[in-house]
Design an enzyme around this catalytic site. Structure first.
Site, PDB file in Angstrom:
ATOM      1  N   ASP A  18     -23.178 -55.385  35.635  1.00 29.79           N
ATOM      2  CA  ASP A  18     -22.034 -55.847  34.846  1.00 29.79           C
ATOM      3  C   ASP A  18     -22.294 -57.230  34.255  1.00 29.79           C
ATOM      4  OD1 ASP A  18     -19.756 -54.381  34.246  1.00 29.79           O
ATOM      5  OD2 ASP A  18     -18.912 -54.570  36.262  1.00 29.79           O
TER       6      ASP A  18
ATOM      7  N   GLN B 114     -15.344 -52.117  39.820  1.00 29.87           N
ATOM      8  CA  GLN B 114     -14.398 -52.117  38.702  1.00 29.87           C
ATOM      9  C   GLN B 114     -13.287 -53.140  38.954  1.00 29.87           C
ATOM     10  OE1 GLN B 114     -14.887 -50.430  35.895  1.00 29.87           O
ATOM     11  NE2 GLN B 114     -12.984 -51.033  34.912  1.00 29.87           N
TER      12      GLN B 114
ATOM     13  N   LYS C  90     -17.780 -43.881  32.919  1.00 27.67           N
ATOM     14  CA  LYS C  90     -19.092 -44.456  33.257  1.00 27.67           C
ATOM     15  C   LYS C  90     -19.955 -43.427  33.994  1.00 27.67           C
ATOM     16  CE  LYS C  90     -17.248 -49.151  33.183  1.00 27.67           C
ATOM     17  NZ  LYS C  90     -16.756 -50.340  33.904  1.00 27.67           N
TER      18      LYS C  90
HETATM   19  N1  GUN Z   1     -12.585 -54.223  33.937  1.00 29.48           N
HETATM   20  C1  GUN Z   1     -12.467 -54.329  32.592  1.00 29.48           C
HETATM   21  N2  GUN Z   1     -13.682 -54.336  32.022  1.00 29.48           N
HETATM   22  C2  GUN Z   1     -14.582 -54.229  33.013  1.00 29.48           C
HETATM   23  C3  GUN Z   1     -16.001 -54.174  33.047  1.00 29.48           C
HETATM   24  O1  GUN Z   1     -16.707 -54.241  32.040  1.00 29.48           O
HETATM   25  N3  GUN Z   1     -16.558 -54.054  34.289  1.00 29.48           N
HETATM   26  C4  GUN Z   1     -15.822 -53.999  35.418  1.00 29.48           C
HETATM   27  N4  GUN Z   1     -16.458 -53.904  36.585  1.00 29.48           N
HETATM   28  N5  GUN Z   1     -14.502 -54.056  35.419  1.00 29.48           N
HETATM   29  C5  GUN Z   1     -13.890 -54.166  34.221  1.00 29.48           C
END
Ligand code: GUN
Length: 293
Positions: free
Chosen positions: A121, A98, A54
């Site tokens: 998100d 995350q 990211k």
């Molecule tokens: N864990 C698995 N997929 C995601 C996501 O799209 N965002 C976040 N913050 N955590 C995740």
């Protein structure tokens, strides 16, 4: 039949190129350069990989990025005060925490502490409510990425039977809502199947569009899929493989080799939904800048 491979790598590169051009324009005009922050708690290998990807994607499109690394044994209160700090930092347009978080921390509590206007998100109840009401807002990144792929390949959705496998808050539940909305992609007849579903195969075999997010490696086999279906595989699993330099290989929720020949469209793993999640996150960050100005 040779299926069309739904390449998230290709679509995400196009999305990122478009975003990079917009950032260039913002910079020329002296506007606010989008800035995404990511909070990583602990050192889970997969989470670290995703968060690093990211941050790298931010650099590629010209966004500012901040990685906040916190120890696995941080208290819930300390994490909440970090969230509060990000809420109040005017340079941060959007941020993510995350998931998964360590067991001693309440994920829902943390998600709800994120300022809805920075919730790139799309996991906050405000974001999910807006999605349900078809109001402008942040769509969860993975489902939004899947919509983008469907759009790019012009996969027909109106009046089609879409079967969503899995009902997680992150993928299955929002995906089912998005495919039902009065829009393109959308206007599907949607069925959600999950761990308590009976006669699973009979239902999945009726799917014109099958979106698989159950978290079980190679669960979907050829006998579960209708001839000519579009199959989108959201699963991603690291399987130990000493013959690889990394020590693992990646598998999806779909047994690709035997399912692909039956499909009109199929997304691979890796190179399918994964890169689209990141592209959508960047799109949401750009949207955050314009919504919050
Ligand atoms: N864990 C698995 N997929 C995601 C996501 O799209 N965002 C976040 N913050 N955590 C995740």
């Amino acid at each position: 039949m040779e299926p069309t491979i739904v390449s998230g790598t290709e679509v995400s590169n196009k999305v990122k190129d478009d975003i990079a051009r917009e950032v260039e324009q913002i910079k020329t005009q002296g506007g606010k350069v989008p800035h995404l922050a990511a909070v990583l708690v602990g050192d889970d290998g997969a989470s670290r990989t995703y968060v690093n990807a990211k941050v790298k994607a931010c650099e590629r499109v010209g966004f500012g990025s901040t990685l906040v690394k916190l120890d696995a044994d941080i208290s819930e209160a300390e994490l909440l005060s970090e969230v509060e700090r990000l809420n109040n930092d005017p340079d941060i347009d959007g941020y993510i925490v995350q998931l998964p978080l360590p067991k001693h921390i309440d994920e829902q509590k943390v998600t709800e502490a994120i300022a809805p206007e920075k919730d790139v998100d799309g996991f906050h109840p405000v974001s999910l409510g807006k999605m349900l009401l078809h109001l402008p807002g942040f769509l969860p990144a993975t489902p939004a990425g899947i919509l983008e792929m469907i759009k790019h390949y012009n996969i027909p959705t109106e009046g089609k039977h879409c079967v969503v496998m899995g009902r997680s808050h992150i993928v299955g539940s929002p995906m089912s809502v998005l495919m039902m909305r009065n829009d393109y992609p959308g206007n599907c007849t949607v069925t959600v199947v999950h761990s308590r579903t009976q006669n699973l195969k009979e239902i999945t075999r009726q799917a014109d569009i099958l979106i698989v997010a159950i978290g079980k490696p190679e669960f979907v086999t050829a006998d579960m899929v209708k001839e000519g279906a579009a199959v989108i595989d959201v699963g991603i699993h690291r399987i130990d493989d000493p013959s690889k330099k990394s020590g693992f290989r990646l598998l999806g929720d779909v047994k690709f080799d035997e399912v692909a020949p039956k499909c009109a469209y199929i997304s691979p793993v890796p190179g399918g939904v994964g890169p689209m999640t990141i592209a959508s996150l960047l799109k949401n960050t750009l949207l955050a800048v314009s919504l919050n100005q």
